[in-house]
Design an enzyme around this catalytic site. Sequence first.
Site, PDB file in Angstrom:
ATOM      1  N   VAL A   1       0.829  -1.198   0.000  1.00  0.00           N
ATOM      2  CA  VAL A   1       0.000   0.000   0.000  1.00  0.00           C
ATOM      3  C   VAL A   1       0.872   1.261   0.000  1.00  0.00           C
ATOM      4  O   VAL A   1       0.655   2.181  -0.798  1.00  0.00           O
ATOM      5  CB  VAL A   1      -0.939  -0.016   1.232  1.00  0.00           C
ATOM      6  CG1 VAL A   1      -1.761   1.256   1.295  1.00  0.00           C
ATOM      7  CG2 VAL A   1      -1.844  -1.233   1.187  1.00  0.00           C
TER       8      VAL A   1
ATOM      9  N   GLU B   1      -7.785   1.896   1.746  1.00  0.00           N
ATOM     10  CA  GLU B   1      -7.403   1.628   0.349  1.00  0.00           C
ATOM     11  C   GLU B   1      -8.189   0.438  -0.171  1.00  0.00           C
ATOM     12  O   GLU B   1      -8.575  -0.435   0.598  1.00  0.00           O
ATOM     13  CB  GLU B   1      -5.894   1.385   0.266  1.00  0.00           C
ATOM     14  CG  GLU B   1      -5.348   0.313   1.198  1.00  0.00           C
ATOM     15  CD  GLU B   1      -5.525  -1.097   0.718  1.00  0.00           C
ATOM     16  OE1 GLU B   1      -5.721  -1.267  -0.492  1.00  0.00           O
ATOM     17  OE2 GLU B   1      -5.479  -2.018   1.545  1.00  0.00           O
TER      18      GLU B   1
ATOM     19  N   ARG C   1      -6.173  -3.800  -5.333  1.00  0.00           N
ATOM     20  CA  ARG C   1      -6.016  -5.237  -5.527  1.00  0.00           C
ATOM     21  C   ARG C   1      -4.587  -5.505  -5.944  1.00  0.00           C
ATOM     22  O   ARG C   1      -4.073  -4.824  -6.839  1.00  0.00           O
ATOM     23  CB  ARG C   1      -6.930  -5.737  -6.649  1.00  0.00           C
ATOM     24  CG  ARG C   1      -8.385  -5.765  -6.288  1.00  0.00           C
ATOM     25  CD  ARG C   1      -9.239  -5.863  -7.531  1.00  0.00           C
ATOM     26  NE  ARG C   1      -9.186  -4.621  -8.308  1.00  0.00           N
ATOM     27  CZ  ARG C   1      -9.909  -4.391  -9.391  1.00  0.00           C
ATOM     28  NH1 ARG C   1     -10.705  -5.321  -9.859  1.00  0.00           N
ATOM     29  NH2 ARG C   1      -9.823  -3.250 -10.034  1.00  0.00           N
TER      30      ARG C   1
ATOM     31  N   CYS D   1      -5.006  -9.994   2.707  1.00  0.00           N
ATOM     32  CA  CYS D   1      -6.107  -9.133   3.168  1.00  0.00           C
ATOM     33  C   CYS D   1      -7.359  -9.884   3.568  1.00  0.00           C
ATOM     34  O   CYS D   1      -7.766  -9.817   4.728  1.00  0.00           O
ATOM     35  CB  CYS D   1      -6.434  -8.130   2.074  1.00  0.00           C
ATOM     36  SG  CYS D   1      -5.005  -7.186   1.570  1.00  0.00           S
TER      37      CYS D   1
ATOM     38  N   LYS E   1      -2.979 -15.476  -6.315  1.00  0.00           N
ATOM     39  CA  LYS E   1      -3.730 -15.122  -7.527  1.00  0.00           C
ATOM     40  C   LYS E   1      -2.710 -14.685  -8.578  1.00  0.00           C
ATOM     41  O   LYS E   1      -1.534 -14.488  -8.247  1.00  0.00           O
ATOM     42  CB  LYS E   1      -4.751 -14.030  -7.232  1.00  0.00           C
ATOM     43  CG  LYS E   1      -4.137 -12.694  -6.844  1.00  0.00           C
ATOM     44  CD  LYS E   1      -5.226 -11.651  -6.751  1.00  0.00           C
ATOM     45  CE  LYS E   1      -4.644 -10.285  -6.541  1.00  0.00           C
ATOM     46  NZ  LYS E   1      -5.632  -9.244  -6.514  1.00  0.00           N
TER      47      LYS E   1
HETATM   48  C1  UGA Z   1      -8.509  -7.595  -1.742  1.00  0.00           C
HETATM   49  C2  UGA Z   1      -9.671  -6.710  -2.253  1.00  0.00           C
HETATM   50  O1  UGA Z   1     -10.159  -7.229  -3.495  1.00  0.00           O
HETATM   51  C3  UGA Z   1      -9.186  -5.268  -2.431  1.00  0.00           C
HETATM   52  O2  UGA Z   1     -10.292  -4.455  -2.803  1.00  0.00           O
HETATM   53  C4  UGA Z   1      -8.624  -4.773  -1.092  1.00  0.00           C
HETATM   54  O3  UGA Z   1      -8.146  -3.455  -1.186  1.00  0.00           O
HETATM   55  C5  UGA Z   1      -7.472  -5.672  -0.686  1.00  0.00           C
HETATM   56  O4  UGA Z   1      -7.966  -7.030  -0.547  1.00  0.00           O
HETATM   57  C6  UGA Z   1      -6.946  -5.171   0.639  1.00  0.00           C
HETATM   58  O5  UGA Z   1      -7.652  -5.295   1.642  1.00  0.00           O
HETATM   59  O6  UGA Z   1      -5.886  -4.557   0.669  1.00  0.00           O
HETATM   60  P1  UGA Z   1      -6.433  -8.810  -2.926  1.00  0.00           P
HETATM   61  O7  UGA Z   1      -6.141  -9.432  -1.610  1.00  0.00           O
HETATM   62  O8  UGA Z   1      -5.323  -8.208  -3.698  1.00  0.00           O
HETATM   63  O9  UGA Z   1      -7.526  -7.635  -2.770  1.00  0.00           O
HETATM   64  O10 UGA Z   1      -7.071  -9.966  -3.806  1.00  0.00           O
HETATM   65  P2  UGA Z   1      -8.467 -10.286  -4.525  1.00  0.00           P
HETATM   66  O11 UGA Z   1      -8.376  -9.953  -5.948  1.00  0.00           O
HETATM   67  O12 UGA Z   1      -9.587  -9.730  -3.725  1.00  0.00           O
HETATM   68  O13 UGA Z   1      -8.461 -11.890  -4.389  1.00  0.00           O
HETATM   69  C7  UGA Z   1      -8.486 -12.508  -3.120  1.00  0.00           C
HETATM   70  C8  UGA Z   1      -8.584 -14.007  -3.263  1.00  0.00           C
HETATM   71  O14 UGA Z   1      -9.870 -14.379  -3.725  1.00  0.00           O
HETATM   72  C9  UGA Z   1      -7.594 -14.654  -4.221  1.00  0.00           C
HETATM   73  O15 UGA Z   1      -7.052 -15.796  -3.604  1.00  0.00           O
HETATM   74  C10 UGA Z   1      -8.433 -15.011  -5.425  1.00  0.00           C
HETATM   75  O16 UGA Z   1      -7.941 -16.115  -6.132  1.00  0.00           O
HETATM   76  C11 UGA Z   1      -9.762 -15.333  -4.770  1.00  0.00           C
HETATM   77  N1  UGA Z   1     -10.914 -15.189  -5.692  1.00  0.00           N
HETATM   78  C12 UGA Z   1     -11.260 -13.974  -6.179  1.00  0.00           C
HETATM   79  C13 UGA Z   1     -11.663 -16.314  -6.044  1.00  0.00           C
HETATM   80  O17 UGA Z   1     -11.382 -17.453  -5.612  1.00  0.00           O
HETATM   81  N2  UGA Z   1     -12.742 -16.160  -6.864  1.00  0.00           N
HETATM   82  C14 UGA Z   1     -13.103 -14.951  -7.347  1.00  0.00           C
HETATM   83  O18 UGA Z   1     -14.111 -14.880  -8.101  1.00  0.00           O
HETATM   84  C15 UGA Z   1     -12.347 -13.835  -7.013  1.00  0.00           C
END
Ligand code: UGA
Length: 451
Positions: A22, A165, A168, A277, A337
Site C-alpha cells: 500500500v 485503500e 487489488r 487481506c 492469484k
Molecule cells: C482484496 C480486495 O479485493 C481489495 O479491494 C482490497 O483493497 C485488498 O484485498 C486489501 O484489503 O488490501 P487482494 O487481496 O489483492 O484484494 O485480492 P483479490 O483480488 O480480492 O483476491 C483474493 C482471493 O480471492 C484470491 O485468492 C483469489 O484467487 C480469490 N478469488 C477472487 C476467487 O477465488 N474467486 C473470485 O471470483 C475472485
Amino acid sequence: MAQQVLLRGIIMNISVIGAGYVGLVTAACLADSGFNVICADCDREKIENLKKCIMPIYEPGLESIIKRCADKKLLKFTTETSEAVQFSDAVFICVGTPEMDDGSADISQILNVSREIAQNLNGYKLIINKSTVPAGTCRRIKAEVGNMLGRLDEESEFDIVSNPEFLREGRAVEDFIRPERIIIGVESARAEEMMRRIYHKQIQLGIPFISTGFETSEMIKYASNAFLASKISFINEIANMCERCGADIKIVSKAMGMDSRIGPEFLNPGPGFGGSCLPKDLKALVCMGKYLGYTPEMVKSTIKVNDRQKKLVLRKIRKAVRRLKNKTITVLGVSFKPETDDVRESPAVEVIKGLLKGGAAVKVYDPRALPKFKKEYHSLDIDYCTGKYMACINSDCIVIMTEWKEFTNIDFSILKAIVKTPVIIDMRNILDPEQARKAGFRYHGIGTGRT
Ligand code: UGA
C-alpha cells in the site's frame, strides 16, 4: 511532466510511512501526480534497494513509475520517519496491521508511528491512516497524538483522516489512479479540503468521493472485504453442490451474475481465497464483533467454508491418483492469484504441504512467485522448475492452483507426451475440458461434471 500540486502557493509535500504494497503504490502514484513525496520504512535493506530501484515486490507498472519519479526527484526514500514527517504537509500511515494470536488486528505499529509523528510536528500536519484498522482506531490515533503533544508541551495543529485503500494486488497502480470510489473519514473542513487536493486527479475523472466519519470509513473497508469474501465462499459452496448433482458452475455463475443485483465479479469458484487481506480482515472483523458484543455469523461461516475449500483440493488429488505415496504431483501456480508474487495465505501452500506429508514428490512452477515461495518455505523438499512443461515431466497429476495466463494456453499434445499419467485437476476452470479429454487426459475441474 505532471502538473505540480500547490498548497498555499508551494508544492505540497507528502510523506508515506511504510513501504509495503500500500505504501509503495501510494507514494509512487502520488509522486507521479505531481507531489513531492518521501517514503519511509524502518527496513534498511528495503530502502537501500528502493534507492537503487530494486523492487521488493512484483506489481505491474510500479517499477517504471518509481524510476520515473525518482529520476525527477519527486520521490525519495528514507529510513527516518522523523525526516519524512518534518518534510511533509500530509503524512500517510501505511504500516502493517498483522494478525494477532486471537485473530484481531495488531495496531501497535500504527500507534508507534502516531507517537513519532507527534514528536516531529513542526507545523500543521494532516495525518492520514490508510492501513486497514478496526473501527475506532482513528479516534485512538487522534487521542494518542493529542496526549503526546500535551506531554511535549506542544500546541501544533493536526487533523486525522481515515482513508482506506481498495487496491487489488496485481492491479494496485490502476486501482490507485482510477479507483471506483474514494472514502475519507474526517472531522474538519480543512482536512477534507486537503484530501480533495490530494485526490484532485481522481475527482476530475468523476470518481465518487465520499466524505464521512471515522468509524463509518473504517467499517466500509472491512465490510467491502467481508462481502467480497462471502461471494467467493458462496460460489464455492454452490460449485461443490454442482459437482454432486451434475450441474455446471460456469453456466450457473454466469447466469447469476447477469442479475444486476448480484453482478458478475467474484463468482469464480476456486481453491479458496488467500492473500494478505481477505483472510486476515475477516478474522479481525469477527474479533471486532466480540469487542462490540455481536457475533457476525455470516463472516464466521465465510471463513469456515474457505478453510474447508482449501482442504478440498487435496481430497480431489487423492481421489484422482488413489495413493499419494511415490506419486509425482505437479503444482502449477503458488501465488494466491495471478499477476503477483505474493504467496501469503496462498491455498497452494497447504496443498503442497499435504502432498509432501502424504509421501508424494512435488514439482512446482510459477511465473513469478517461486523466489518468494522458496524464501518463505525453504524447508520444504520440492522440485522447483523453470517452466510449465518442465514441471509436468513424469507427472502423475497436474494441479492448476493459480489462473496465470500462461497456463491457459497449455499445449495438450506436448503435455501428453511428457506426463506419466494424464490427469489434470484444474482448480480455476481455465482449461477446456473437451480439449483435455480429447488429448487423452482425465480432467477434473471445479463444480463441473459429476464426481
Ligand atoms: C482484496 C480486495 O479485493 C481489495 O479491494 C482490497 O483493497 C485488498 O484485498 C486489501 O484489503 O488490501 P487482494 O487481496 O489483492 O484484494 O485480492 P483479490 O483480488 O480480492 O483476491 C483474493 C482471493 O480471492 C484470491 O485468492 C483469489 O484467487 C480469490 N478469488 C477472487 C476467487 O477465488 N474467486 C473470485 O471470483 C475472485
